[in-house]
Write an enzyme that holds these catalytic residues in place. Structure first.
Site, mmCIF file in Angstrom:
data_model
loop_
_atom_site.group_PDB
_atom_site.id
_atom_site.type_symbol
_atom_site.label_atom_id
_atom_site.label_comp_id
_atom_site.label_asym_id
_atom_site.label_seq_id
_atom_site.Cartn_x
_atom_site.Cartn_y
_atom_site.Cartn_z
ATOM 1 N N SER A 144 0.856 -1.221 0.031
ATOM 2 C CA SER A 144 0.062 -0.243 -0.098
ATOM 3 C C SER A 144 0.668 1.382 0.125
ATOM 4 O O SER A 144 0.478 2.301 -0.173
ATOM 5 C CB SER A 144 -0.921 0.012 1.322
ATOM 6 O OG SER A 144 -0.152 0.441 2.473
ATOM 7 N N LYS A 182 2.123 4.439 7.580
ATOM 8 C CA LYS A 182 0.995 4.943 6.788
ATOM 9 C C LYS A 182 1.527 6.537 6.668
ATOM 10 O O LYS A 182 2.355 6.833 7.510
ATOM 11 C CB LYS A 182 -0.284 4.765 6.927
ATOM 12 C CG LYS A 182 -0.976 3.526 6.992
ATOM 13 C CD LYS A 182 -1.403 3.165 5.380
ATOM 14 C CE LYS A 182 -2.005 1.836 5.384
ATOM 15 N NZ LYS A 182 -0.998 0.941 5.515
#
Length: 224
Positions: A144, A182
């Site tokens: 991701s 993230k």
């Protein structure tokens, strides 16, 4: 070979991206190089593009990417995707003589997995790349963050801190149980954990559910 001004501008852009996650404005570059007008900056950037040191990312303001630095064939950042901040990359095996950073297991760059584990090994990273403070390393699992140049199997170097700015890539601990890598975005009283892959959704939490464990400063790529 670069001129003195071309080299000065390239290094200035590289340092600003490392510090803030975004490239400087043309006004900032003009002031930093003590030029009379922004047209001189445009000419220098064009010359750096033509020589393969720099590229402009399309459809984004203030979007410059440093591809390599003077006297080095190694890219300063992997040219993948359009993430704002890109970690410095060190190829494993080229970092001998550096500082031994403890590897604390694996971390998901996709769906969060279990929280940080105990030390499972060490990886060497140049001390001048790390700077001051306490650091640890994690092996990335998932895809991701690929548009920030972070691939499955990379080892990320994290500076231990509980504070981060919006836009930093961080290790976030969710509900004291799950850790994930993230990009942090602060949205009013909420915290968004943003992927760098359009296949993944941004997750939004209340501030009491997320604790910052550290922020990304560098990465080890394990070339085969």
């Amino acid at each position: 070979m670069l001129t003195a001004k071309q080299k000065e501008l390239l290094l200035y852009i590289h340092e600003r991206i490392k510090e803030t996650g975004v490239s400087p404005s043309f006004d900032e570059m003009k002031e930093a190089l003590d030029l009379a007008s922004k047209s001189g900056i445009h000419r220098l950037i064009t010359a750096l593009e033509e020589r393969g040191f720099l590229r402009r990312l399309p459809h984004r303001a203030r979007a410059l990417e440093v591809l390599k630095l003077p006297d080095s064939a190694a890219p300063a950042a992997p040219p993948r995707g359009r993430g704002a901040f890109r970690p410095s990359v060190v190829a494993e095996g080229r970092s001998s003589g550096g500082y031994g950073v403890p590897i604390l297991g694996q971390i998901a760059a996709g769906v969060p997995i279990e929280a940080l584990q105990h030390e499972v090994g060490r990886v060497s990273a140049p001390e001048d790349l790390l700077g001051s403070g306490d650091h640890f390393a994690l092996e990335v699992k998932g895809d991701s963050m690929i548009q920030a140049g972070i691939l499955d199997g990379d080892v990320v170097i994290i500076k231990r801190t509980d504070a981060a700015d919006s836009g930093d890539i961080v290790v976030a601990l969710i509900d004291n149980e799950e850790a994930t890598l993230k990009r942090l975005r602060k949205r009013g009283n909420s915290i968004a954990l943003e992927a760098a892959n359009p296949a993944y959704e941004t997750r939004i939490f209340g501030p009491d559910r997320v604790r910052i464990q550290g922020k990304l400063v560098a990465m080890i790529r394990r070339y085969s």
